[in-house]
Structure formats: structure tokens, C-alpha cells
Design a protein around this motif. Sequence first.
Motif, PDB file in Angstrom:
ATOM      1  N   LEU A 136      -9.581   1.965   5.431  1.00 56.89           N
ATOM      2  CA  LEU A 136      -9.407   1.614   4.143  1.00 56.89           C
ATOM      3  C   LEU A 136     -10.630   2.356   3.380  1.00 56.89           C
ATOM      4  O   LEU A 136     -10.126   2.382   1.938  1.00 56.89           O
ATOM      5  N   PHE A 137     -11.348   3.147   3.807  1.00 55.39           N
ATOM      6  CA  PHE A 137     -12.045   4.104   2.795  1.00 55.39           C
ATOM      7  C   PHE A 137     -11.320   5.100   2.738  1.00 55.39           C
ATOM      8  O   PHE A 137     -10.969   5.620   1.100  1.00 55.39           O
ATOM      9  N   ALA A 152      -4.117  10.163   2.113  1.00 57.06           N
ATOM     10  CA  ALA A 152      -4.087   8.627   2.272  1.00 57.06           C
ATOM     11  C   ALA A 152      -2.900   8.174   2.840  1.00 57.06           C
ATOM     12  O   ALA A 152      -3.043   7.531   3.815  1.00 57.06           O
ATOM     13  N   THR A 181      -5.216  14.271  -2.307  1.00 55.95           N
ATOM     14  CA  THR A 181      -6.058  13.208  -1.912  1.00 55.95           C
ATOM     15  C   THR A 181      -5.028  11.791  -1.660  1.00 55.95           C
ATOM     16  O   THR A 181      -5.158  11.052  -0.953  1.00 55.95           O
ATOM     17  N   LEU A 216       0.919  -1.256  -0.155  1.00 61.77           N
ATOM     18  CA  LEU A 216      -0.064  -0.028   0.042  1.00 61.77           C
ATOM     19  C   LEU A 216       0.875   1.335   0.070  1.00 61.77           C
ATOM     20  O   LEU A 216       0.734   2.326  -0.716  1.00 61.77           O
ATOM     21  N   VAL A 249      -8.068   5.330   2.241  1.00 61.60           N
ATOM     22  CA  VAL A 249      -6.729   4.931   1.510  1.00 61.60           C
ATOM     23  C   VAL A 249      -7.332   4.642   0.068  1.00 61.60           C
ATOM     24  O   VAL A 249      -6.424   4.635  -0.769  1.00 61.60           O
ATOM     25  N   SER A 250      -8.638   4.200   0.084  1.00 66.67           N
ATOM     26  CA  SER A 250      -8.970   3.577  -1.291  1.00 66.67           C
ATOM     27  C   SER A 250      -9.689   4.860  -2.189  1.00 66.67           C
ATOM     28  O   SER A 250      -9.666   4.839  -3.367  1.00 66.67           O
ATOM     29  N   ILE A 251      -9.716   6.157  -1.679  1.00 64.29           N
ATOM     30  CA  ILE A 251     -10.162   7.197  -2.559  1.00 64.29           C
ATOM     31  C   ILE A 251      -9.275   7.564  -3.784  1.00 64.29           C
ATOM     32  O   ILE A 251      -9.465   7.866  -4.684  1.00 64.29           O
ATOM     33  N   SER A 262       2.326   1.634  -3.570  1.00 66.15           N
ATOM     34  CA  SER A 262       1.580   1.973  -4.636  1.00 66.15           C
ATOM     35  C   SER A 262       1.031   3.599  -4.330  1.00 66.15           C
ATOM     36  O   SER A 262       0.969   4.154  -5.215  1.00 66.15           O
ATOM     37  N   LEU A 263       0.896   4.031  -3.146  1.00 68.25           N
ATOM     38  CA  LEU A 263       0.532   5.426  -2.889  1.00 68.25           C
ATOM     39  C   LEU A 263       1.790   6.259  -3.381  1.00 68.25           C
ATOM     40  O   LEU A 263       1.551   7.276  -3.681  1.00 68.25           O
ATOM     41  N   TYR A 287      -7.395   5.610  -5.448  1.00 63.62           N
ATOM     42  CA  TYR A 287      -7.575   4.433  -6.420  1.00 63.62           C
ATOM     43  C   TYR A 287      -8.963   4.983  -7.292  1.00 63.62           C
ATOM     44  O   TYR A 287      -8.917   4.477  -8.408  1.00 63.62           O
ATOM     45  N   GLY A 288      -9.792   5.551  -6.684  1.00 58.47           N
ATOM     46  CA  GLY A 288     -11.112   5.659  -7.618  1.00 58.47           C
ATOM     47  C   GLY A 288     -11.027   6.952  -8.368  1.00 58.47           C
ATOM     48  O   GLY A 288     -11.550   7.274  -9.361  1.00 58.47           O
TER      49      GLY A 288
END
Length: 90
Positions: free
Chosen positions: A61-62, A34, A30, A12, A64-66, A15-16, A68-69
Motif C-alpha cells: 500500500l505504501f 507501483a 514511480t 487500482l 502503490v500510493s507513492i 487508475s495506475l 498518487y502523492g
Amino acid sequence: MPAAYLWFIFELYASLLSMLKAANEDTRWTVLSALAALTGFIVSGFFEYNFGDSEVLLLLLFIVSIPYGIGRPVPVEDHPCPTNLVPIPS
């Protein structure tokens, strides 16, 4: 279980960080938020067991997933809401 957790955290972070290097000015904040949430989760985990707390984990998890969306473009087609319906002649 600890090996899977460590793999998830390292993957993670990697990737970030790669998203941060390639981010434009609109999505940079964003990705930084994250990374800050993930770092805060790890640092708070040094002082108490927060991985089993569902509220904290769900929020992490919400957040951190922003990125990616946001990072994926939405495909635009001819019609904004395409359907397979047959038009009824009048």
C-alpha cells in the motif's frame, strides 16, 4: 469480501494504467514500480496467502500510493509557511 478485494485490485490497476499513460518522464518510473509491486503481490498470492500478512500489505500500500502523492502539484502561496498569527509590535 472477495468482491470488494477484486474491485479494489481492478480499480487500482485501471487508475495506475491511466496515470502511466499521462505520466511525464519524471513520474513514469514511480508508476511503473507501483504496477510492478501490485503485479508481484498478485502473483505471489497465487502461491501463498499474503493478503493477511500485515508487513507485506503495508509495504504494498505504501509503494502503490507513492504515484498518487507525486502526481499532485503542491500549491505555492506568497509565504512558504502562512500563519494567522498577529505580529507583535516592537
